[in-house]
Motif scaffolding. Structure first.
Motif, short mmCIF file in Angstrom:
data_model
loop_
_atom_site.label_atom_id
_atom_site.label_comp_id
_atom_site.label_asym_id
_atom_site.label_seq_id
_atom_site.Cartn_x
_atom_site.Cartn_y
_atom_site.Cartn_z
N ASP A 35 -41.51 -48.09 39.34
CA ASP A 35 -42.57 -47.58 38.46
C ASP A 35 -42.41 -46.08 38.23
OD1 ASP A 35 -43.61 -50.12 38.35
OD2 ASP A 35 -45.10 -49.79 39.92
N HIS A 37 -39.58 -44.49 38.11
CA HIS A 37 -38.49 -44.35 37.14
C HIS A 37 -38.99 -44.60 35.72
CE1 HIS A 37 -34.35 -44.39 35.69
NE2 HIS A 37 -34.61 -45.53 35.07
N LEU A 38 -39.89 -45.56 35.56
CA LEU A 38 -40.45 -45.83 34.23
C LEU A 38 -41.26 -44.65 33.72
CD1 LEU A 38 -41.60 -49.56 34.63
CD2 LEU A 38 -39.57 -48.70 33.43
N GLU A 77 -38.89 -41.97 32.49
CA GLU A 77 -38.14 -42.36 31.30
C GLU A 77 -39.02 -42.55 30.08
OE1 GLU A 77 -34.85 -42.62 30.85
OE2 GLU A 77 -34.63 -41.81 32.87
N SER A 78 -40.33 -42.54 30.24
CA SER A 78 -41.22 -42.75 29.10
C SER A 78 -41.17 -41.55 28.16
CB SER A 78 -42.65 -42.99 29.58
OG SER A 78 -43.15 -41.84 30.25
#
Length: 493
Positions: free
Chosen positions: A122, A124-125, A128-129
């Motif tokens: 989560d 990492h997400l 990267e958003s």
């Protein structure tokens, strides 16, 4: 000698901005600092989070997703592990798992639990958003515009990487995607991040933005007061109160404007320095940072001494906490009852890590534990509650009186840390032993004091705690006693 009126007025204008009451030694005795337990807790609850995530990232970078403890010990200083690496690892069994590869081995290996991998995915997400990447780029752009030279050395950004919420390898994964905003000049190690294009839309401080949105008709150069939060028990005498009111009424100079025309030892100059520090802390995801890092960026900006005076004179704006073995600068208005007001996706992830750090497993069930105060217990469970919208479990903010001298603020750490994690792994094991007192009462009566801690610390702690109720074991009989009993049996027969 009597001076003409026009000379008197000219002299008055010349010294109107000079420091009066708060100048010199009066500043060190006029303002009494009051310790804020809520803000101290906000600092203390994140103790060991940074080294824990550093170890996590090191283990995750390995192809096998595991490392021998000897490698972690070799990088102890780089990872900033505060204690022996093996003790630090065993202190958080819900984060790290210790094992021997193949059942044999000289050194134990460490790998991450599945819960850590879930949170890491989560995290990492979030990095990267697109929305978060734009938010981080705006922070870097605003920081570059605050700098008079529109450049910041990479080594300073590396110091502020945690506070700014930058990705691990931001120079390769983030900076190249915003070529219209900034670029790297020189090598990555000794280079600088340089501003490419100034944004007038972003060159507005948070205070100016709120004033414009409030419909007060604010325009640049007008007086603008800082929001303040006085800790419980704070008192201000009449002289300080008058100086403070006059200081708040001074014109507000934006941190994005050039203030070289201000004399360095005036209240106007200090208010501009306070505006710069206020804006920088608002750029940080946690609205706080270690004092040494704050002074580092202040030194690069050429206003390190002004930052020191601001911290000394305005504790109701910038709180200085002496927890976790160092001083931490906290923006007081950003916290309510020890909790961060602003909802930030990265801080939500860090709160999940904190919750996992204080979670132990027993018989397949997760039990939230805290090795500190009642405030820490509430904050540990608040990470999951906050995502569900439960904001009613904020801890109480009580005041604790303490007086800081000017030398303490200037020279560094002088207060000993109230170490809630004293004793390392042993302290956490004793906490687990206390929580199991009711569930293991029958076992203790039968003399079974073994726990599932693996290193015997909890068993020894329980042995000390319940030594009075321990069943007595009969002592072995000696040879003379056996002979006496045999003679009694023969005479009776």
């Amino acid at each position: 000698m009597k001076f003409p009126n026009h000379v008197i007025h000219r002299r008055h204008r010349r010294h109107r901005g000079s420091r009066t009451f708060m100048d010199g030694a009066a500043a060190t005795t006029a303002i009494k600092f009051v310790r804020d337990r809520g803000l101290d807790h906000a600092v203390e609850r994140e103790k060991n989070l940074r080294p824990l995530l550093s170890v996590k990232n090191l283990i995750k970078s390995e192809p096998s997703k595991s490392l021998p403890i000897s490698i972690i010990a070799q990088n102890k200083d780089t990872l900033k592990i505060p204690s022996r690496p093996i003790e630090f690892i065993r202190k958080y069994p819900s984060v790290f798992h210790e094992f021997l590869p193949g059942g044999i081995g000289i050194h134990p290996h460490i790998k991450l639990t599945q819960e850590v991998f879930d949170i890491d995915a989560d995290e990492h997400l979030v990095y990267e958003s697109d929305s978060y990447r734009q938010l981080v780029a705006n922070r870097l752009l605003k920081l570059l515009m605050i700098s008079r030279m529109n450049k910041i050395p990479i080594n300073i950004l590396d110091k502020l990487k945690w506070d700014l919420g930058l990705p691990q390898n931001y120079l390769k994964t983030l900076v190249p995607d915003f070529p219209d905003c900034f670029r790297v000049v020189g090598s990555n190690e000794s280079g600088q991040l340089e501003l490419v294009c100034r944004s007038d839309e972003l060159a507005v401080s948070i205070l100016e933005k709120k004033a414009m949105e409030g419909g007060s008709g604010y325009s640049k150069g007008m007086p603008l007061a800082f929001p303040v939060k006085f800790s419980k028990g704070f008192e201000m005498d009449k002289k300080v109160k008058k100086w403070w009111d006059d200081w708040q009424k001074l014109p507000y100079v934006s941190p994005y404007e050039n203030a070289l025309h201000l004399s360095p030892k005036t209240d106007e100059s200090d208010k501009w320095a306070a505006a710069v520090l206020h804006e920088i802390l608002n750029l940080f995801v946690a609205k706080k940072a270690e004092r040494d890092d704050v002074l580092c960026i202040g030194e690069y900006l050429g206003i390190r001494s002004r930052f020191k005076r601001v911290l000394l004179h305005h504790p109701h704006i910038f709180y200085l906490s002496s927890k976790i073995g160092t001083y931490t600068v906290v923006l007081k208005e950003a916290y309510k009852r020890g909790l961060l007001i602003e909802n930030n996706p990265l801080m939500n992830i860090r709160n999940r890590y904190l919750h996992l750090m204080h979670t132990v497993k027993e018989h397949g069930k997760d039990i939230s534990m805290s090795t500190g105060t009642n405030q820490e217990k509430k904050a540990a469970s608040n990470a999951s509650k906050k995502e569900a919208g439960d904001d009613d479990s904020e801890e109480e903010n009580n005041g604790l009186s303490v007086t800081f001298s000017g030398s303490e603020t200037e020279n560094g750490d002088s207060d000993e840390e109230e170490d809630q994690f004293k004793g390392g792994r042993r302290g956490s094991r004793e906490a687990v032993a206390v929580s199991r007192r009711t569930t293991t009462r029958s076992k203790r009566k039968n003399g079974d004091l073994k726990t599932h801690l693996g290193d015997g610390e909890g068993e020894r702690a329980m042995g000390r705690r319940h030594s009075r109720t321990k069943p007595k074991v009969p002592q072995p009989l000696n040879a003379s006693t056996n002979v006496h009993r045999r003679s009694q049996q023969r005479s009776s027969s």
